[in-house]
Design a protein around this motif. Sequence first.
Motif, PDB file in Angstrom:
ATOM      1  N   ALA A 133       0.814  -1.209   0.000  1.00 20.65           N
ATOM      2  CA  ALA A 133       0.000   0.000   0.000  1.00 20.65           C
ATOM      3  C   ALA A 133       0.847   1.260   0.000  1.00 20.65           C
ATOM      4  CB  ALA A 133      -0.920  -0.004   1.218  1.00 20.65           C
ATOM      5  N   GLY A 134       0.295   2.301  -0.617  1.00 26.39           N
ATOM      6  CA  GLY A 134       0.803   3.668  -0.444  1.00 26.39           C
ATOM      7  C   GLY A 134       2.162   3.974  -1.046  1.00 26.39           C
ATOM      8  N   ASP A 135       3.184   3.601  -0.329  1.00 25.46           N
ATOM      9  CA  ASP A 135       4.512   4.113  -0.681  1.00 25.46           C
ATOM     10  C   ASP A 135       5.306   3.135  -1.535  1.00 25.46           C
ATOM     11  OD1 ASP A 135       4.694   2.213   1.217  1.00 25.46           O
ATOM     12  OD2 ASP A 135       6.088   3.291   2.529  1.00 25.46           O
ATOM     13  N   GLU A 136       4.594   2.430  -2.414  1.00 24.15           N
ATOM     14  CA  GLU A 136       5.250   1.375  -3.196  1.00 24.15           C
ATOM     15  C   GLU A 136       6.481   1.855  -3.947  1.00 24.15           C
ATOM     16  OE1 GLU A 136       0.957   0.556  -2.959  1.00 24.15           O
ATOM     17  OE2 GLU A 136       2.098   2.230  -3.699  1.00 24.15           O
ATOM     18  N   LEU A 137       6.367   3.051  -4.462  1.00 23.16           N
ATOM     19  CA  LEU A 137       7.460   3.480  -5.328  1.00 23.16           C
ATOM     20  C   LEU A 137       8.736   3.760  -4.554  1.00 23.16           C
ATOM     21  CD1 LEU A 137       5.713   5.664  -8.010  1.00 23.16           C
ATOM     22  CD2 LEU A 137       6.619   3.377  -8.221  1.00 23.16           C
ATOM     23  N   GLN A 138       8.605   3.872  -3.263  1.00 24.43           N
ATOM     24  CA  GLN A 138       9.810   4.094  -2.478  1.00 24.43           C
ATOM     25  C   GLN A 138      10.611   2.796  -2.425  1.00 24.43           C
ATOM     26  OE1 GLN A 138       9.070   6.022   1.216  1.00 24.43           O
ATOM     27  NE2 GLN A 138       7.548   7.360   0.278  1.00 24.43           N
ATOM     28  N   GLY A 139      11.887   2.947  -2.415  1.00 21.93           N
ATOM     29  CA  GLY A 139      12.725   1.743  -2.371  1.00 21.93           C
ATOM     30  C   GLY A 139      13.060   1.251  -3.755  1.00 21.93           C
ATOM     31  N   ILE A 140      12.304   1.708  -4.743  1.00 20.64           N
ATOM     32  CA  ILE A 140      12.658   1.364  -6.112  1.00 20.64           C
ATOM     33  C   ILE A 140      13.204   2.621  -6.752  1.00 20.64           C
ATOM     34  CG2 ILE A 140      11.760   0.645  -8.352  1.00 20.64           C
ATOM     35  CD1 ILE A 140       9.549  -0.577  -6.156  1.00 20.64           C
ATOM     36  N   LYS A 141      14.361   2.491  -7.307  1.00 23.81           N
ATOM     37  CA  LYS A 141      15.008   3.686  -7.843  1.00 23.81           C
ATOM     38  C   LYS A 141      14.176   4.297  -8.950  1.00 23.81           C
ATOM     39  CE  LYS A 141      19.771   2.798  -6.688  1.00 23.81           C
ATOM     40  NZ  LYS A 141      20.244   1.431  -6.819  1.00 23.81           N
ATOM     41  N   ARG A 142      14.035   5.591  -8.907  1.00 28.52           N
ATOM     42  CA  ARG A 142      13.244   6.322  -9.875  1.00 28.52           C
ATOM     43  C   ARG A 142      13.637   5.944 -11.305  1.00 28.52           C
ATOM     44  NH1 ARG A 142      10.692  11.650 -10.898  1.00 28.52           N
ATOM     45  NH2 ARG A 142      11.291  12.074 -13.028  1.00 28.52           N
ATOM     46  N   GLY A 143      14.922   5.852 -11.532  1.00 28.48           N
ATOM     47  CA  GLY A 143      15.407   5.544 -12.872  1.00 28.48           C
ATOM     48  C   GLY A 143      14.883   4.220 -13.408  1.00 28.48           C
ATOM     49  N   ILE A 144      14.695   3.269 -12.507  1.00 25.18           N
ATOM     50  CA  ILE A 144      14.243   1.950 -12.938  1.00 25.18           C
ATOM     51  C   ILE A 144      12.775   1.999 -13.354  1.00 25.18           C
ATOM     52  CG2 ILE A 144      13.875  -0.445 -12.205  1.00 25.18           C
ATOM     53  CD1 ILE A 144      16.408  -0.137 -10.510  1.00 25.18           C
ATOM     54  N   VAL A 145      11.986   2.716 -12.574  1.00 28.51           N
ATOM     55  CA  VAL A 145      10.568   2.856 -12.927  1.00 28.51           C
ATOM     56  C   VAL A 145      10.457   3.553 -14.283  1.00 28.51           C
ATOM     57  CG1 VAL A 145       8.369   3.880 -12.244  1.00 28.51           C
ATOM     58  CG2 VAL A 145       9.871   2.873 -10.519  1.00 28.51           C
ATOM     59  N   GLU A 146      11.305   4.548 -14.489  1.00 25.81           N
ATOM     60  CA  GLU A 146      11.276   5.299 -15.746  1.00 25.81           C
ATOM     61  C   GLU A 146      11.611   4.433 -16.957  1.00 25.81           C
ATOM     62  OE1 GLU A 146      13.296   9.311 -16.337  1.00 25.81           O
ATOM     63  OE2 GLU A 146      12.778   9.286 -14.209  1.00 25.81           O
ATOM     64  N   ARG A 201      -0.179   3.425 -11.659  1.00 28.76           N
ATOM     65  CA  ARG A 201      -0.711   4.114 -12.846  1.00 28.76           C
ATOM     66  C   ARG A 201      -0.676   5.620 -12.636  1.00 28.76           C
ATOM     67  NH1 ARG A 201      -5.542   0.448 -15.246  1.00 28.76           N
ATOM     68  NH2 ARG A 201      -4.156  -0.841 -16.485  1.00 28.76           N
ATOM     69  N   ASN A 202      -1.104   6.038 -11.458  1.00 30.05           N
ATOM     70  CA  ASN A 202      -1.087   7.478 -11.161  1.00 30.05           C
ATOM     71  C   ASN A 202       0.336   8.012 -11.141  1.00 30.05           C
ATOM     72  OD1 ASN A 202      -3.832   7.584 -10.994  1.00 30.05           O
ATOM     73  ND2 ASN A 202      -3.874   7.158  -8.787  1.00 30.05           N
ATOM     74  N   ALA A 203       1.216   7.244 -10.533  1.00 29.35           N
ATOM     75  CA  ALA A 203       2.607   7.697 -10.413  1.00 29.35           C
ATOM     76  C   ALA A 203       3.258   7.824 -11.785  1.00 29.35           C
ATOM     77  CB  ALA A 203       3.393   6.731  -9.543  1.00 29.35           C
ATOM     78  N   LEU A 204       2.928   6.899 -12.677  1.00 31.62           N
ATOM     79  CA  LEU A 204       3.568   6.918 -14.000  1.00 31.62           C
ATOM     80  C   LEU A 204       3.190   8.152 -14.814  1.00 31.62           C
ATOM     81  CD1 LEU A 204       3.582   3.228 -15.277  1.00 31.62           C
ATOM     82  CD2 LEU A 204       5.493   4.597 -14.469  1.00 31.62           C
ATOM     83  N   HIS A 205       2.009   8.725 -14.497  1.00 30.25           N
ATOM     84  CA  HIS A 205       1.603   9.953 -15.207  1.00 30.25           C
ATOM     85  C   HIS A 205       2.590  11.084 -14.985  1.00 30.25           C
ATOM     86  CE1 HIS A 205      -2.030   8.567 -16.896  1.00 30.25           C
ATOM     87  NE2 HIS A 205      -2.598   8.279 -15.743  1.00 30.25           N
ATOM     88  N   LEU A 206       3.315  10.980 -13.881  1.00 33.04           N
ATOM     89  CA  LEU A 206       4.249  12.064 -13.541  1.00 33.04           C
ATOM     90  C   LEU A 206       5.549  11.984 -14.323  1.00 33.04           C
ATOM     91  CD1 LEU A 206       3.759  11.879  -9.665  1.00 33.04           C
ATOM     92  CD2 LEU A 206       2.621  13.421 -11.276  1.00 33.04           C
ATOM     93  N   TRP A 266       5.329   5.021 -26.611  1.00 31.43           N
ATOM     94  CA  TRP A 266       4.590   3.994 -25.860  1.00 31.43           C
ATOM     95  C   TRP A 266       4.216   4.537 -24.485  1.00 31.43           C
ATOM     96  CZ3 TRP A 266       2.330  -0.655 -26.321  1.00 31.43           C
ATOM     97  CH2 TRP A 266       2.199  -1.463 -25.191  1.00 31.43           C
ATOM     98  N   ILE A 267       2.993   4.285 -24.094  1.00 31.97           N
ATOM     99  CA  ILE A 267       2.598   4.668 -22.734  1.00 31.97           C
ATOM    100  C   ILE A 267       2.781   3.446 -21.837  1.00 31.97           C
ATOM    101  CG2 ILE A 267       0.680   5.432 -21.267  1.00 31.97           C
ATOM    102  CD1 ILE A 267      -0.419   6.770 -23.909  1.00 31.97           C
TER     103      ILE A 267
END
Length: 343
Positions: free
Chosen positions: A192-205, A231-236, A244-245
Amino acid sequence: MKSINPNARDHFKRRQVLSVDEYVQGIQAGNRVILSRAITLIESTRADHYETAQQIISACLPFAGKSVRVGITGTPGVGKSTFIEALGKQVTEAGHQLAVLAIDPTSQMTRGSILGDKTRMAALATNEQAFIRPSPAGDSLGGVARKTREAIVLCEAAGYDVVLVETVGVGQSETAVHSMVDFFLLLLLPGAGDELQGIKRGIVEMADLIAVNKADGDKLTLAKQAKSAYRNALHLYPPQASGWIPQVLTCSALQQTGIEDIWDTILKYKKDTQENGFWQTHRQEQAKFWLYETIKNRLNSQFFEHLKIKDQLHTIEQAVIAGQLSPFQGAEQLLSLFFSTHN
Ligand code: GDP
């Protein structure tokens, strides 16, 4: 599609030295023993092996390039090997030939015991349409990455039309994998919530698709929530050059649900980017990247392995630390030493 016969003369010339032609013919015939032996040559540190491997690669290059190359990353325990088994079942049942390679910078001591290990993917290991190769050992990520990239060429020449390159989501290896695949898949856990933390921003990108795994049992709701959050985070994030989206899906590797959607998404990506030309330009960019990367790696290792440099490096480093020599003077002295004695 060429069918791969794993038994084809597997025992043929097992211990004999093969000529480059025999390697190339064996690879093209889909002989897995010969393919494995050729990859072993790629991984070898012996100069004569390196030379033979380069000749085999050159001869195989015209027959390579026709696969879909997919990078898969995620932290240990996210379910990568279970997922690869499930996806492997899906694609081989659809008639594809699958090669699974790995880059694992943490396995340099253990020689690939973490990733790509056959015991981790028991079903795929006995699947005649699949070829699994553990992560090569090596003293640098650059070296390990080069070996994997070259192994892709040989696997493609052997008729594998889906190549998965697995890596563990802990460091720089994602960038290396990203630079050799067409499609990058990030596996994440429900939370929940803070999933994106702990994963490097560059990797998500880098991700073309985020799959929230373990969407089953009491984790199902959490997984769905995580999907919306990502999904919401990726919009940023800025739009990708591919047009490709990035997609977010849920799956259960264990129950083998959602896997078909993921494969369909990969195929959709291939279709879209082949139509808009990104697929081809991306591969050209990657080839260029590897040209420079190889030059840099070779120069770098030759420099630091040079006896005179080894002899002087520590002294000059100490002088720089002590402020007796500027870093630029120190570098200049070492480089002059290298170029004056290197030919
Ligand atoms: P890896 O370290 O990323 O390769 O992860 P593994 O594939 O070895 O999986 C780690 C653990 O998670 C194992 O106990 C798996 O059985 C379990 N696992 C993997 N995928 C799923 C899934 O979709 N659902 C559930 N409930 N467990 C899973």
